[in-house]
Design a protein around this motif. Structure first.
Motif, PDB file in Angstrom:
ATOM      1  N   SER A  35      -4.084 -11.897  26.178  1.00 43.34           N
ATOM      2  CA  SER A  35      -5.457 -12.297  26.469  1.00 43.34           C
ATOM      3  C   SER A  35      -5.567 -13.804  26.653  1.00 43.34           C
ATOM      4  CB  SER A  35      -6.381 -11.835  25.341  1.00 43.34           C
ATOM      5  OG  SER A  35      -7.694 -12.237  25.586  1.00 43.34           O
ATOM      6  N   GLU A  36      -4.933 -14.538  25.771  1.00 44.05           N
ATOM      7  CA  GLU A  36      -4.993 -16.004  25.834  1.00 44.05           C
ATOM      8  C   GLU A  36      -4.292 -16.551  27.075  1.00 44.05           C
ATOM      9  OE1 GLU A  36      -3.472 -19.861  23.293  1.00 44.05           O
ATOM     10  OE2 GLU A  36      -3.714 -17.967  22.260  1.00 44.05           O
ATOM     11  N   VAL A  37      -3.107 -16.045  27.340  1.00 45.44           N
ATOM     12  CA  VAL A  37      -2.308 -16.579  28.444  1.00 45.44           C
ATOM     13  C   VAL A  37      -2.861 -16.142  29.809  1.00 45.44           C
ATOM     14  CG1 VAL A  37      -0.022 -16.534  29.526  1.00 45.44           C
ATOM     15  CG2 VAL A  37      -0.227 -16.768  27.050  1.00 45.44           C
ATOM     16  N   ALA A  38      -3.192 -14.865  29.941  1.00 43.51           N
ATOM     17  CA  ALA A  38      -3.622 -14.339  31.238  1.00 43.51           C
ATOM     18  C   ALA A  38      -5.128 -14.496  31.466  1.00 43.51           C
ATOM     19  CB  ALA A  38      -3.229 -12.872  31.361  1.00 43.51           C
ATOM     20  N   GLY A  39      -5.869 -14.771  30.401  1.00 45.95           N
ATOM     21  CA  GLY A  39      -7.310 -14.927  30.552  1.00 45.95           C
ATOM     22  C   GLY A  39      -8.016 -13.611  30.821  1.00 45.95           C
ATOM     23  N   ILE A  40      -7.530 -12.553  30.187  1.00 44.61           N
ATOM     24  CA  ILE A  40      -8.092 -11.211  30.379  1.00 44.61           C
ATOM     25  C   ILE A  40      -8.606 -10.705  29.035  1.00 44.61           C
ATOM     26  CG2 ILE A  40      -7.531  -8.845  31.031  1.00 44.61           C
ATOM     27  CD1 ILE A  40      -5.401  -9.963  32.857  1.00 44.61           C
ATOM     28  N   SER A  41      -9.705  -9.969  29.079  1.00 42.87           N
ATOM     29  CA  SER A  41     -10.304  -9.456  27.847  1.00 42.87           C
ATOM     30  C   SER A  41      -9.428  -8.376  27.208  1.00 42.87           C
ATOM     31  CB  SER A  41     -11.691  -8.872  28.133  1.00 42.87           C
ATOM     32  OG  SER A  41     -11.578  -7.698  28.915  1.00 42.87           O
ATOM     33  N   HIS A  42      -9.607  -8.217  25.906  1.00 43.75           N
ATOM     34  CA  HIS A  42      -8.861  -7.185  25.174  1.00 43.75           C
ATOM     35  C   HIS A  42      -9.087  -5.779  25.748  1.00 43.75           C
ATOM     36  CE1 HIS A  42      -8.365 -10.389  22.171  1.00 43.75           C
ATOM     37  NE2 HIS A  42      -7.311  -9.701  21.786  1.00 43.75           N
ATOM     38  N   PRO A  43     -10.341  -5.398  26.059  1.00 40.38           N
ATOM     39  CA  PRO A  43     -10.541  -4.054  26.624  1.00 40.38           C
ATOM     40  C   PRO A  43      -9.785  -3.824  27.938  1.00 40.38           C
ATOM     41  CG  PRO A  43     -12.627  -4.936  25.853  1.00 40.38           C
ATOM     42  CD  PRO A  43     -11.629  -6.052  25.771  1.00 40.38           C
ATOM     43  N   LYS A  44      -9.727  -4.843  28.784  1.00 34.90           N
ATOM     44  CA  LYS A  44      -8.973  -4.694  30.038  1.00 34.90           C
ATOM     45  C   LYS A  44      -7.483  -4.505  29.749  1.00 34.90           C
ATOM     46  CE  LYS A  44     -11.773  -7.025  33.511  1.00 34.90           C
ATOM     47  NZ  LYS A  44     -11.815  -8.115  34.489  1.00 34.90           N
ATOM     48  N   ILE A  45      -6.979  -5.230  28.768  1.00 34.16           N
ATOM     49  CA  ILE A  45      -5.566  -5.108  28.405  1.00 34.16           C
ATOM     50  C   ILE A  45      -5.286  -3.704  27.869  1.00 34.16           C
ATOM     51  CG2 ILE A  45      -3.757  -5.958  26.866  1.00 34.16           C
ATOM     52  CD1 ILE A  45      -5.233  -8.729  27.056  1.00 34.16           C
ATOM     53  N   GLU A  46      -6.182  -3.200  27.044  1.00 35.42           N
ATOM     54  CA  GLU A  46      -6.005  -1.851  26.500  1.00 35.42           C
ATOM     55  C   GLU A  46      -5.994  -0.817  27.625  1.00 35.42           C
ATOM     56  OE1 GLU A  46      -5.085  -1.098  23.487  1.00 35.42           O
ATOM     57  OE2 GLU A  46      -5.275  -3.161  22.796  1.00 35.42           O
ATOM     58  N   ARG A  47      -6.845  -0.998  28.625  1.00 39.26           N
ATOM     59  CA  ARG A  47      -6.846  -0.084  29.771  1.00 39.26           C
ATOM     60  C   ARG A  47      -5.528  -0.172  30.540  1.00 39.26           C
ATOM     61  NH1 ARG A  47     -12.331  -1.651  30.126  1.00 39.26           N
ATOM     62  NH2 ARG A  47     -11.904  -3.148  31.774  1.00 39.26           N
ATOM     63  N   LEU A  48      -5.002  -1.366  30.684  1.00 42.46           N
ATOM     64  CA  LEU A  48      -3.714  -1.530  31.365  1.00 42.46           C
ATOM     65  C   LEU A  48      -2.599  -0.825  30.604  1.00 42.46           C
ATOM     66  CD1 LEU A  48      -3.625  -5.271  32.506  1.00 42.46           C
ATOM     67  CD2 LEU A  48      -3.542  -3.263  33.958  1.00 42.46           C
ATOM     68  N   LYS A  49      -2.652  -0.897  29.277  1.00 41.58           N
ATOM     69  CA  LYS A  49      -1.630  -0.247  28.454  1.00 41.58           C
ATOM     70  C   LYS A  49      -1.592   1.261  28.690  1.00 41.58           C
ATOM     71  CE  LYS A  49      -0.951  -2.963  24.306  1.00 41.58           C
ATOM     72  NZ  LYS A  49      -1.190  -2.971  22.854  1.00 41.58           N
ATOM     73  N   GLN A  50      -2.742   1.845  28.975  1.00 45.25           N
ATOM     74  CA  GLN A  50      -2.837   3.290  29.140  1.00 45.25           C
ATOM     75  C   GLN A  50      -2.447   3.755  30.547  1.00 45.25           C
ATOM     76  OE1 GLN A  50      -6.774   4.282  27.863  1.00 45.25           O
ATOM     77  NE2 GLN A  50      -6.358   3.731  25.740  1.00 45.25           N
ATOM     78  N   GLN A  51      -2.273   2.822  31.457  1.00 44.50           N
ATOM     79  CA  GLN A  51      -1.918   3.206  32.833  1.00 44.50           C
ATOM     80  C   GLN A  51      -0.450   3.472  32.963  1.00 44.50           C
ATOM     81  OE1 GLN A  51      -3.391   0.133  35.414  1.00 44.50           O
ATOM     82  NE2 GLN A  51      -5.489   0.840  35.232  1.00 44.50           N
TER      83      GLN A  51
END
Length: 51
Positions: A35-51
């Motif tokens: 989140s810090e490095v890419a500037g993306i919110s936690h929920p977006k990261i969680e969605r990416l993890k599930q893909q």
């Protein structure tokens, strides 16, 4: 025309951030770090993890 170009640039930047975050997930990095490095919110990261 300039507005369309600006929108395209924004979409390209967002796509690049998501690709970077996806690679970081594959490397097993912590969500907070991604989140810090890419500037993306936690929920977006969680969605990416599930893909």
């Amino acid at each position: 025309m300039a507005k369309a170009k600006d929108e395209g640039i924004k979409q390209g930047v967002e796509k690049g951030k998501l690709k970077t975050a996806h690679r970081m997930i594959q490397k097993g990095l912590d969500v907070d770090v991604i989140s810090e490095v890419a500037g993306i919110s936690h929920p977006k990261i969680e969605r990416l993890k599930q893909q």
